[in-house]
Scaffold this motif. Structure first.
Motif, PDB file in Angstrom:
ATOM      1  N   PHE A   1      42.492  25.884  47.870  1.00 33.33           N
ATOM      2  CA  PHE A   1      42.264  27.094  47.081  1.00 33.33           C
ATOM      3  C   PHE A   1      41.026  27.817  47.597  1.00 33.33           C
ATOM      4  O   PHE A   1      39.990  27.206  47.824  1.00 33.33           O
ATOM      5  CB  PHE A   1      42.098  26.748  45.599  1.00 33.33           C
ATOM      6  N   THR A   2      41.159  29.119  47.802  1.00 33.92           N
ATOM      7  CA  THR A   2      40.033  29.905  48.309  1.00 33.92           C
ATOM      8  C   THR A   2      39.377  30.731  47.218  1.00 33.92           C
ATOM      9  O   THR A   2      38.228  31.133  47.356  1.00 33.92           O
ATOM     10  CB  THR A   2      40.494  30.840  49.440  1.00 33.92           C
ATOM     11  N   ARG A   3      40.129  31.007  46.140  1.00 40.50           N
ATOM     12  CA  ARG A   3      39.546  31.719  45.002  1.00 40.50           C
ATOM     13  C   ARG A   3      40.407  31.464  43.773  1.00 40.50           C
ATOM     14  O   ARG A   3      41.626  31.492  43.842  1.00 40.50           O
ATOM     15  CB  ARG A   3      39.470  33.213  45.277  1.00 40.50           C
TER      16      ARG A   3
ATOM     17  N   PHE B   1      44.789  33.278  38.412  1.00 41.52           N
ATOM     18  CA  PHE B   1      45.192  33.666  39.764  1.00 41.52           C
ATOM     19  C   PHE B   1      44.575  32.672  40.735  1.00 41.52           C
ATOM     20  O   PHE B   1      43.362  32.473  40.731  1.00 41.52           O
ATOM     21  CB  PHE B   1      44.690  35.072  40.094  1.00 41.52           C
ATOM     22  N   LEU B   2      45.412  32.042  41.535  1.00 39.37           N
ATOM     23  CA  LEU B   2      44.946  31.031  42.479  1.00 39.37           C
ATOM     24  C   LEU B   2      45.295  31.496  43.890  1.00 39.37           C
ATOM     25  O   LEU B   2      46.464  31.521  44.276  1.00 39.37           O
ATOM     26  CB  LEU B   2      45.624  29.697  42.205  1.00 39.37           C
ATOM     27  N   GLU B   3      44.297  31.889  44.665  1.00 42.07           N
ATOM     28  CA  GLU B   3      44.525  32.244  46.061  1.00 42.07           C
ATOM     29  C   GLU B   3      44.372  30.983  46.896  1.00 42.07           C
ATOM     30  O   GLU B   3      43.483  30.168  46.644  1.00 42.07           O
ATOM     31  CB  GLU B   3      43.535  33.312  46.519  1.00 42.07           C
ATOM     32  N   TRP B   4      45.239  30.834  47.887  1.00 37.45           N
ATOM     33  CA  TRP B   4      45.225  29.599  48.664  1.00 37.45           C
ATOM     34  C   TRP B   4      45.593  29.832  50.121  1.00 37.45           C
ATOM     35  O   TRP B   4      46.134  30.853  50.487  1.00 37.45           O
ATOM     36  CB  TRP B   4      46.173  28.573  48.041  1.00 37.45           C
ATOM     37  N   VAL B   5      45.272  28.829  50.914  1.00 37.59           N
ATOM     38  CA  VAL B   5      45.649  28.775  52.328  1.00 37.59           C
ATOM     39  C   VAL B   5      46.348  27.447  52.539  1.00 37.59           C
ATOM     40  O   VAL B   5      45.886  26.406  52.067  1.00 37.59           O
ATOM     41  CB  VAL B   5      44.414  28.892  53.257  1.00 37.59           C
TER      42      VAL B   5
ATOM     43  N   VAL C   1      49.273  33.462  46.978  1.00 39.30           N
ATOM     44  CA  VAL C   1      48.664  33.504  45.653  1.00 39.30           C
ATOM     45  C   VAL C   1      49.671  32.956  44.653  1.00 39.30           C
ATOM     46  O   VAL C   1      50.878  33.171  44.774  1.00 39.30           O
ATOM     47  CB  VAL C   1      48.214  34.933  45.264  1.00 39.30           C
ATOM     48  N   THR C   2      49.181  32.215  43.694  1.00 39.98           N
ATOM     49  CA  THR C   2      49.978  31.731  42.572  1.00 39.98           C
ATOM     50  C   THR C   2      49.407  32.356  41.314  1.00 39.98           C
ATOM     51  O   THR C   2      48.195  32.337  41.108  1.00 39.98           O
ATOM     52  CB  THR C   2      49.930  30.194  42.485  1.00 39.98           C
ATOM     53  N   ILE C   3      50.295  32.915  40.510  1.00 37.38           N
ATOM     54  CA  ILE C   3      49.888  33.552  39.257  1.00 37.38           C
ATOM     55  C   ILE C   3      50.473  32.744  38.106  1.00 37.38           C
ATOM     56  O   ILE C   3      51.688  32.497  38.070  1.00 37.38           O
ATOM     57  CB  ILE C   3      50.388  35.009  39.189  1.00 37.38           C
TER      58      ILE C   3
END
Length: 75
Positions: free
Chosen positions: A2-4, A13-17, A33-35
């Protein structure tokens, strides 16, 4: 990874790589991104989006490295 992560009382909101390996054996890195829509302490809805263009770029690199297909070669 997770980056943010951003959250409120009703959503997150989960931003990921993500890192993986294609069926060609080549590594790929892509983001998404996962919402999460929340109702109390439960997840009411989950939506996930990823960078599908990353797979297209990887396929293009693979084709480029393989060279022209025999039926496409000039005579």
């Amino acid at each position: 990874e997770f980056t943010r992560i951003t959250e409120t009382d009703s959503c997150a909101f989960l931003e990921w790589v993500s890192h993986g390996v294609l069926n060609t054996g080549k590594p790929i890195v892509y983001g998404g991104v996962t919402i999460l829509d929340l109702e109390g302490d439960r997840i009411a809805r989950l939506r996930a989006y990823h960078d599908s263009a990353a797979f297209m770029r990887a396929a293009a690199r693979h084709l480029e490295a393989a060279g022209p297909a025999p039926e496409r070669q000039a005579a």
